[in-house]
Design a protein around this motif. Structure first.
Motif, PDB file in Angstrom:
ATOM      1  N   GLY A   1       0.778  -1.230   0.000  1.00 45.13           N
ATOM      2  CA  GLY A   1       0.000   0.000   0.000  1.00 45.13           C
ATOM      3  C   GLY A   1       0.805   1.273   0.000  1.00 45.13           C
ATOM      4  O   GLY A   1       0.242   2.371  -0.137  1.00 45.13           O
TER       5      GLY A   1
ATOM      6  N   CYS B   1      -3.034   0.461  -3.248  1.00 44.50           N
ATOM      7  CA  CYS B   1      -3.084   1.593  -2.321  1.00 44.50           C
ATOM      8  C   CYS B   1      -4.537   1.988  -2.067  1.00 44.50           C
ATOM      9  O   CYS B   1      -5.472   1.483  -2.696  1.00 44.50           O
ATOM     10  CB  CYS B   1      -2.306   2.780  -2.879  1.00 44.50           C
ATOM     11  N   SER B   2      -4.736   2.927  -1.171  1.00 35.65           N
ATOM     12  CA  SER B   2      -6.076   3.414  -0.857  1.00 35.65           C
ATOM     13  C   SER B   2      -6.627   4.232  -2.016  1.00 35.65           C
ATOM     14  O   SER B   2      -5.867   4.775  -2.831  1.00 35.65           O
ATOM     15  CB  SER B   2      -6.024   4.288   0.396  1.00 35.65           C
TER      16      SER B   2
ATOM     17  N   GLU C   1      -7.861   7.118  -1.845  1.00 35.98           N
ATOM     18  CA  GLU C   1      -7.396   8.494  -1.656  1.00 35.98           C
ATOM     19  C   GLU C   1      -5.989   8.677  -2.227  1.00 35.98           C
ATOM     20  O   GLU C   1      -5.694   9.697  -2.859  1.00 35.98           O
ATOM     21  CB  GLU C   1      -7.403   8.849  -0.168  1.00 35.98           C
TER      22      GLU C   1
END
Length: 249
Positions: free
Chosen positions: A89, A116-117, A119
């Motif tokens: 991430g 990853c997220s 966001e």
């Protein structure tokens, strides 16, 4: 002093730029959970040397590595280390270049280790797209401020902070040449763009505040609020036919 490059000089410079791009590509491919930033740095070093070029970051202002590798809230100038292990991430910004034929290339990108997220992905996508918004303005007759404003407007409209303390720059026989290329500014202001100019356009964009601070190692720059940062860069030639991205493979 701004140095305009001839067609022949641009051809020589293109080779350095292509090697820089290839090194960034293989370094980015190595961004995976469990890999150290030092391992990635060596991959970039080996590629550049194999292509008969010189890593132009290594030793510049006493920087100790081939690449700046910055993770998550690190904006730029992260020093590769054998004990800095990339985690699932993480978002990893890599900035590097090569010198060959007496000319330099310079480029950067932010990569994801695993998934990853949302966001983080949005930040990365916005930063990447802002680079191309800036490049669209890199045409003869425009001014530096047109590039700067395009980057700033695109990112701030989406709620991000545009770093002020560090900027893009000219590039050629030296890695850092005139003019400075900020990622913030006003349309129609600044130096007029002319064919033969070669610029490193490089948005450095933060998830939160635009403010940054330098760590005690004397190199690593992080976001002041601890939020994420992303970084993209191309070396671009101004030509009568429009901008030419020299670090595009």
């Amino acid at each position: 002093m701004i140095v305009l490059k001839s067609k022949r000089e641009l051809e020589l410079m293109k080779e350095a730029c292509q090697i820089s791009a290839e090194a960034l590509m293989v370094a980015g491919e190595a961004v995976k959970p469990g890999v150290s930033t030092k391992e990635i740095d060596k991959i970039a070093f080996d590629l550049i040397k194999k292509r008969g070029a010189t890593p132009n970051f290594l030793g510049l202002y006493d920087f100790p590595a081939t690449a700046c590798i910055s993770i998550n809230n690190e904006v730029i100038h992260g020093i590769p280390k054998s004990d800095r292990i990339i985690q699932e991430g993480d978002i990893v910004s890599i900035d590097l270049g090569a010198e060959k034929n007496g000319y330099n290339g310079d480029n950067a990108a932010t990569f994801v280790a695993g998934t990853c997220s949302p966001e983080a992905k949005r930040l990365i996508d916005t930063t990447r797209e802002s680079l191309y918004k800036g490049i669209e303005q890199a045409v003869p007759g425009n001014r530096i401020g047109d590039i700067s404003h395009a980057v700033q407007a695109y990112c701030e409209e989406r709620g991000y902070g545009v770093v002020r303390d560090f900027v893009g720059h000219g590039v050629g026989r030296k890695l850092h040449e005139d003019p400075s290329v900020p990622n913030f500014g006003h349309e129609g202001r600044g130096i007029r763009l002319l064919p033969g100019m070669t610029l490193a356009i490089e948005p450095m964009i933060n998830q939160g505040t635009y403010k940054v601070k330098q760590l005690s190692d004397g190199w690593t720059v992080v976001t002041a609020d601890g939020k994420l940062a992303a970084h993209f860069e191309h070396t671009v030639a101004i030509t009568s036919n429009g901008p030419v991205i020299m670090t595009r493979i």
